[in-house]
Scaffold this motif. Structure first.
Motif, PDB file in Angstrom:
ATOM      1  N   ARG A 134      -8.927  38.455  29.885  1.00 29.96           N
ATOM      2  CA  ARG A 134      -8.237  39.324  28.938  1.00 29.96           C
ATOM      3  C   ARG A 134      -8.095  38.614  27.605  1.00 29.96           C
ATOM      4  NH1 ARG A 134      -2.698  41.491  31.102  1.00 29.96           N
ATOM      5  NH2 ARG A 134      -2.869  42.531  29.083  1.00 29.96           N
ATOM      6  N   PHE A 183       3.309  44.735  40.838  1.00 29.54           N
ATOM      7  CA  PHE A 183       2.671  44.838  39.526  1.00 29.54           C
ATOM      8  C   PHE A 183       1.418  45.719  39.603  1.00 29.54           C
ATOM      9  CE2 PHE A 183       4.413  40.313  38.763  1.00 29.54           C
ATOM     10  CZ  PHE A 183       5.638  40.828  38.382  1.00 29.54           C
ATOM     11  N   SER A 184       0.659  45.555  40.667  1.00 26.02           N
ATOM     12  CA  SER A 184      -0.528  46.380  40.862  1.00 26.02           C
ATOM     13  C   SER A 184      -0.140  47.852  41.025  1.00 26.02           C
ATOM     14  CB  SER A 184      -1.277  45.890  42.106  1.00 26.02           C
ATOM     15  OG  SER A 184      -2.379  46.723  42.393  1.00 26.02           O
ATOM     16  N   ARG A 204       0.720  49.311  37.602  1.00 26.74           N
ATOM     17  CA  ARG A 204      -0.497  49.585  36.832  1.00 26.74           C
ATOM     18  C   ARG A 204      -1.185  50.859  37.327  1.00 26.74           C
ATOM     19  NH1 ARG A 204      -3.612  45.607  38.411  1.00 26.74           N
ATOM     20  NH2 ARG A 204      -4.936  46.944  39.683  1.00 26.74           N
ATOM     21  N   ARG A 252       0.798  53.864  36.264  1.00 27.95           N
ATOM     22  CA  ARG A 252       0.553  54.127  34.840  1.00 27.95           C
ATOM     23  C   ARG A 252      -0.715  54.949  34.658  1.00 27.95           C
ATOM     24  NH1 ARG A 252      -1.215  50.536  30.588  1.00 27.95           N
ATOM     25  NH2 ARG A 252      -2.589  49.544  32.112  1.00 27.95           N
ATOM     26  N   GLU A 253      -1.777  54.569  35.361  1.00 25.13           N
ATOM     27  CA  GLU A 253      -3.046  55.288  35.234  1.00 25.13           C
ATOM     28  C   GLU A 253      -2.910  56.729  35.735  1.00 25.13           C
ATOM     29  OE1 GLU A 253      -5.662  52.732  37.399  1.00 25.13           O
ATOM     30  OE2 GLU A 253      -5.625  51.172  35.841  1.00 25.13           O
ATOM     31  N   LEU A 289       2.764  47.852  29.508  1.00 28.09           N
ATOM     32  CA  LEU A 289       3.311  47.508  30.823  1.00 28.09           C
ATOM     33  C   LEU A 289       4.168  46.268  30.656  1.00 28.09           C
ATOM     34  CD1 LEU A 289       0.318  47.913  33.338  1.00 28.09           C
ATOM     35  CD2 LEU A 289       2.295  49.420  33.075  1.00 28.09           C
ATOM     36  N   GLU A 330      -2.366  41.140  36.540  1.00 24.89           N
ATOM     37  CA  GLU A 330      -2.340  42.536  36.981  1.00 24.89           C
ATOM     38  C   GLU A 330      -2.184  43.526  35.827  1.00 24.89           C
ATOM     39  OE1 GLU A 330      -3.099  43.697  39.881  1.00 24.89           O
ATOM     40  OE2 GLU A 330      -3.367  41.697  40.745  1.00 24.89           O
ATOM     41  N   GLY A 331      -2.218  43.042  34.582  1.00 24.25           N
ATOM     42  CA  GLY A 331      -2.274  43.960  33.455  1.00 24.25           C
ATOM     43  C   GLY A 331      -1.066  44.021  32.549  1.00 24.25           C
ATOM     44  N   ALA A 332      -0.088  43.147  32.730  1.00 18.28           N
ATOM     45  CA  ALA A 332       1.091  43.165  31.850  1.00 18.28           C
ATOM     46  C   ALA A 332       0.687  43.019  30.390  1.00 18.28           C
ATOM     47  CB  ALA A 332       2.053  42.043  32.222  1.00 18.28           C
ATOM     48  N   THR A 333       1.339  43.780  29.522  1.00 17.61           N
ATOM     49  CA  THR A 333       1.169  43.602  28.082  1.00 17.61           C
ATOM     50  C   THR A 333       2.401  42.966  27.450  1.00 17.61           C
ATOM     51  OG1 THR A 333       1.999  45.807  27.524  1.00 17.61           O
ATOM     52  CG2 THR A 333      -0.362  45.603  27.964  1.00 17.61           C
TER      53      THR A 333
END
Length: 226
Positions: free
Chosen positions: A24, A176-177, A180, A183-184, A197, A211-214
């Motif tokens: 990322r 966390f997964s 995500r 969210r999708e 996220l 796992e995609g945290a922003t």
């Protein structure tokens, strides 16, 4: 270098490494320094080390600290918000991260209209459906999403969660997964992007990034225990 500056440097290095593992862009993750219970002079040490985004749990702490610190700082309210505090906090923070019910969302929307504001908010999801935790259950958020999107003053930016605490960071991964994936699903249901996220804290933020945290909310690892 102060202890806080050294801690921030280590956290930034760990964020960078986690981004590399997840392939990322480093700029896709932002660090929130959770400064709850810490006085302004301690927060200033973090500012001197280049940290500008801070998270507070209580409205009273934002009211107290913000006038004592540089105007360039950005503030998120990351704790539960009571309806009688909405009017005080809306002009002070960049984002309210823990919108945990349709009722408080409606209060924020109404008062934002009276103040001429369009606040950015995150919807808090109770990913483990714990009775002791705030937040929408996954079932509730699906059922109430249309009503939430009808609140025309709110900019709903994404989701946040606080998984059950476990000293083993890997235990948080499934939550966390799940966030995500939810969210999708909600992006498809609501027909609008949810780019933010907010997930992961001092003990598990690296897993959250994978796992995609922003946004990652780190307090103890920067400021020490409370």
């Amino acid at each position: 270098m102060s202890d806080i500056a050294a801690n921030l440097e280590r956290i930034r290095e760990r964020i960078s490494a986690a981004c590399s593992r997840a392939r990322r862009d480093l700029n896709s993750v932002e660090l929130i320094a959770v400064s709850k219970t810490k006085p302004a002079e301690v927060i200033q040490e973090a500012v001197d080390a280049g940290q500008l985004l801070f998270g507070e749990n209580r409205v009273q702490e934002v009211l107290l600290k913000k006038p004592l610190l540089p105007a360039k700082l950005r503030w998120h309210l990351i704790g539960p918000l009571q309806s009688n505090k909405v009017r005080k906090v809306l002009p002070l923070v960049e984002m309210i991260e823990a919108v945990d019910s349709l009722s408080i969302a409606k209060d924020i929307n109404r008062i934002a209209g009276e103040l001429g504001l369009h606040p950015k908010v995150l919807l808090e999801i109770n990913v483990a459906t714990e009775s002791s935790k705030h937040g929408f259950s996954p079932v509730q958020i699906r059922e109430q999403l249309e009503e939430l999107y009808a609140l025309d003053r709110l900019y709903i930016q994404g989701l946040m969660c606080i998984p059950p605490f476990d000293s083993t960071p890997e235990t948080s991964r499934k939550y966390f997964s799940h966030l995500r994936a939810l969210r999708e699903e909600l992006e498809k249901l609501g027909g609008a992007p949810l780019p933010v996220l907010s997930m992961g804290m001092s003990h598990d933020f690296e897993v959250a990034i994978e796992e995609g945290a922003t946004l990652v909310r780190v307090g103890t690892a920067i400021f020490g225990g409370r």
